[in-house]
Design an enzyme around this catalytic site. Structure first.
Site, PDB file in Angstrom:
ATOM      1  N   LYS A 173     -10.269  -0.877  10.242  1.00 57.34           N
ATOM      2  CA  LYS A 173     -10.338  -2.103   9.427  1.00 57.34           C
ATOM      3  C   LYS A 173     -10.572  -3.329  10.312  1.00 57.34           C
ATOM      4  CE  LYS A 173      -7.300  -0.025   6.037  1.00 57.34           C
ATOM      5  NZ  LYS A 173      -8.080   0.305   4.860  1.00 57.34           N
TER       6      LYS A 173
ATOM      7  N   CYS B 184      -4.851   2.628  -3.621  1.00 57.78           N
ATOM      8  CA  CYS B 184      -3.617   3.129  -2.966  1.00 57.78           C
ATOM      9  C   CYS B 184      -2.489   2.113  -3.085  1.00 57.78           C
ATOM     10  CB  CYS B 184      -3.863   3.476  -1.503  1.00 57.78           C
ATOM     11  SG  CYS B 184      -5.038   4.796  -1.276  1.00 57.78           S
TER      12      CYS B 184
ATOM     13  N   ASP C 240       3.118  -4.667   8.080  1.00 58.47           N
ATOM     14  CA  ASP C 240       1.888  -3.890   7.940  1.00 58.47           C
ATOM     15  C   ASP C 240       0.713  -4.871   8.031  1.00 58.47           C
ATOM     16  OD1 ASP C 240      -0.323  -2.534   7.111  1.00 58.47           O
ATOM     17  OD2 ASP C 240       0.546  -1.768   5.253  1.00 58.47           O
TER      18      ASP C 240
ATOM     19  N   GLN D 114      -4.446  -5.174   6.796  1.00 56.32           N
ATOM     20  CA  GLN D 114      -5.458  -6.037   6.161  1.00 56.32           C
ATOM     21  C   GLN D 114      -5.455  -7.450   6.742  1.00 56.32           C
ATOM     22  OE1 GLN D 114      -7.761  -5.124   4.137  1.00 56.32           O
ATOM     23  NE2 GLN D 114      -7.034  -3.089   3.595  1.00 56.32           N
TER      24      GLN D 114
ATOM     25  N   HIS E   4       0.869  -1.176   0.000  1.00 58.85           N
ATOM     26  CA  HIS E   4       0.000   0.000   0.000  1.00 58.85           C
ATOM     27  C   HIS E   4       0.907   1.227   0.000  1.00 58.85           C
ATOM     28  CE1 HIS E   4      -2.734   2.984   1.866  1.00 58.85           C
ATOM     29  NE2 HIS E   4      -3.729   2.205   1.500  1.00 58.85           N
TER      30      HIS E   4
HETATM   31  N1  PMP Z   1      -1.664  -0.705   4.728  1.00 58.24           N
HETATM   32  C1  PMP Z   1      -2.612  -1.418   4.113  1.00 58.24           C
HETATM   33  C2  PMP Z   1      -2.296  -2.803   3.641  1.00 58.24           C
HETATM   34  C3  PMP Z   1      -3.879  -0.876   3.937  1.00 58.24           C
HETATM   35  O1  PMP Z   1      -4.826  -1.589   3.330  1.00 58.24           O
HETATM   36  C4  PMP Z   1      -4.147   0.423   4.417  1.00 58.24           C
HETATM   37  C5  PMP Z   1      -5.507   1.056   4.239  1.00 58.24           C
HETATM   38  N2  PMP Z   1      -6.118   0.831   3.018  1.00 58.24           N
HETATM   39  C6  PMP Z   1      -3.117   1.118   5.057  1.00 58.24           C
HETATM   40  C7  PMP Z   1      -1.903   0.520   5.200  1.00 58.24           C
HETATM   41  C8  PMP Z   1      -3.326   2.488   5.590  1.00 58.24           C
HETATM   42  O2  PMP Z   1      -4.284   2.465   6.587  1.00 58.24           O
HETATM   43  P1  PMP Z   1      -4.915   3.816   7.150  1.00 58.24           P
HETATM   44  O3  PMP Z   1      -5.451   4.551   5.955  1.00 58.24           O
HETATM   45  O4  PMP Z   1      -6.001   3.332   8.035  1.00 58.24           O
HETATM   46  O5  PMP Z   1      -3.839   4.535   7.856  1.00 58.24           O
END
Ligand code: PMP
Length: 457
Positions: free
Chosen positions: A274, A412, A248, A251, A171
């Site tokens: 999430k 993203c 990270d 997910q 991401h």
């Molecule tokens: N890492 C991953 C794998 C994500 O899916 C996301 C959110 N789509 C993020 C980081 C960032 O999370 P946040 O926008 O809640 O900070």
């Protein structure tokens, strides 16, 4: 002792912590297990064991909504999950009965709010199988957690010619902060490629590792493809080169049981929203010795031990990294979300979601002209696809007209889509409140979109 005296004067209906052992900040110790949880739980949890999706759905009020006159089908949980009534009620309860700033001011509500906040930290600790609450830092989300590590640990430990390894699956939140750090320090970003199914190529990873590798940062589960990465193996390989590792987990944590101690990473990050919790709250786990050696990244109240105009002494972790007033109620809400998930059980959730994912994969694969992107054998809850000759954005809009919420875009994660020659896909992402019937409705809608047949209402 002040706290029990105050407590005795307040009505029982206020849902005071049941413990008699006093409040966190007045006693200076950790809150007892269960502190901060209202004595009378504000929401009755209706979900029985074993797994019963219809009972679960009744816990999520938004799932009863209609959109464009049709029942909402929420297939966008990778963007954000819906919230169970227990979490919504816990937030309302906090603002109705406990609202105060924390860790300061010797009065009853400050004590209650602090208890609730610190109890949430303990729940996160248990949920991630982390040894100590001092290793749990509350932040705004996964993005902030990664930026914290990049700016605090990174600026101190990364120098010119060092190498940071990430993967093609990342991401943007796990790319941009490292890229910024590399620009600032003269370090180099190396990227582990994926194969045509969206799996990391461990052979290539092996060849990228070396004495210059200072950090490996990777997703536990890819948000764009759903690939579950072999986290334990990736970490073990990084350790052979004494590299630090950040995982990270944004997910992952709502789909897989996560044992951070067994993983043996240095940092693990997640976003509350999430995980069925509110937005604005997230977690950075850091190993005690690693956090201890990290300088603060933001200065202000709460993170200091002593301030003069000449110098400031900082608190130890986690307070050192929690400058200012955090999202107190949202942290409490995260605790309630963890309670909720644990009552259902991540093993049960994982099993059900895998059945759902298998069903969805088969159903979508039967649609002419539909190409699934990312078919790693180890996948969680995500179906990314394109429909031949129809823009993903148009597919998303057409599904929305049928009450089906999916994502259409780059999620993203532009590099991984470009790896497959695409600028955007449609992404349907699942959670344990989705049903087989919803998947069938998605497949039927896609068939209609594909053949240009209008929806009959
Ligand atoms: N890492 C991953 C794998 C994500 O899916 C996301 C959110 N789509 C993020 C980081 C960032 O999370 P946040 O926008 O809640 O900070």
């Amino acid at each position: 002792m002040l706290a029990p005296l105050l407590a005795a004067r307040l009505p029982a209906a206020a849902g005071l912590p049941s413990s008699e052992s006093g409040y966190y900040f007045l006693e200076g110790g950790l809150p007892p297990a269960g502190a901060g949880v209202p004595a009378a739980a504000p929401a009755a949890l209706t979900t029985p064991a074993p797994f019963d999706v219809n009972a679960i759905r009744r816990d999520f009020p938004v799932l009863q909504e209609t959109v464009h006159g049709r029942p909402l089908i929420w297939l966008d949980s990778a963007a954000t999950t819906q919230k169970p009534q227990a979490v919504i009620d816990r937030l309302a309860y906090f603002y109705q009965h406990e609202n105060s700033n924390i860790h300061r001011a010797a009065h009853a509500l400050a004590a209650k709010a602090t208890d609730a906040y610190e109890a949430a930290r303990e729940k996160v600790r248990r949920f991630l199988s982390v040894p100590s609450v001092d290793e749990i830092v509350f932040v705004r989300g996964a993005t902030e957690a990664i930026n914290l590590v990049a700016q605090s640990w990174g600026r101190k430990n990364i120098a010119a010619d060092d190498e940071i390894i990430i993967t093609w699956l990342e991401h943007h939140a796990n790319i941009v902060p490292w890229q910024q750090l590399c620009t600032e320090t003269g370090a180099r970003l190396r990227v582990v490629p994926v194969d045509d199914r969206g799996q990391l190529r461990l052979d290539a990873y092996e060849s990228l590792l070396g004495p210059k590798t200072k950090l490996v940062a990777f997703s536990h589960v890819s948000n764009a493809l759903g690939t579950i990465t072999p986290a334990r193996q990736i970490i073990e390989m990084a350790r052979r080169y004494d590299a630090r590792v950040l995982v990270d987990g944004a997910q992952a944590v709502s789909h897989l049981p996560t044992d951070v101690k067994a993983l043996d990473c240095d940092w693990y990050v997640l976003s509350g929203h999430k995980l069925f919790a509110p937005t604005g709250i997230g977690v950075l786990f850091g190993k005690a010795d690693v956090l201890e050696a990290m300088p603060p990244w933001q200065g202000g109240g709460n993170m200091i031990r002593d301030v003069t105009f000449e110098k400031t002494e900082y608190q130890p972790p986690p307070a050192r990294f929690e400058a200012g007033t955090g999202s107190i109620a949202d942290a409490v809400g995260l605790g309630a979300a963890i309670d909720y998930v644990e009552r259902i059980g991540l093993e049960n959730i994982g099993r059900y979601e895998q059945e759902l994912l298998g069903h969805a994969t088969r159903a979508l694969a039967r649609i002419p002209g539909l190409r699934l992107i990312g078919l790693a054998p180890e996948r969680a809850a995500v179906l990314s696809f394109v429909l031949d000759g129809i823009r993903s954005e148009d597919v998303g809009a057409a599904l929305d007209r049928e009450g089906i919420a999916v994502r259409a875009g780059h999620h993203c994660a532009q590099p991984i889509l470009r790896r497959f020659g695409l600028e955007s896909t449609v992404r349907a992402s699942l959670a344990f409140y989705n049903t087989f019937a919803e998947i069938d409705a998605l497949a039927a809608a896609l068939l209609r979109i594909r053949s240009g047949t209008p929806l009959v209402t």
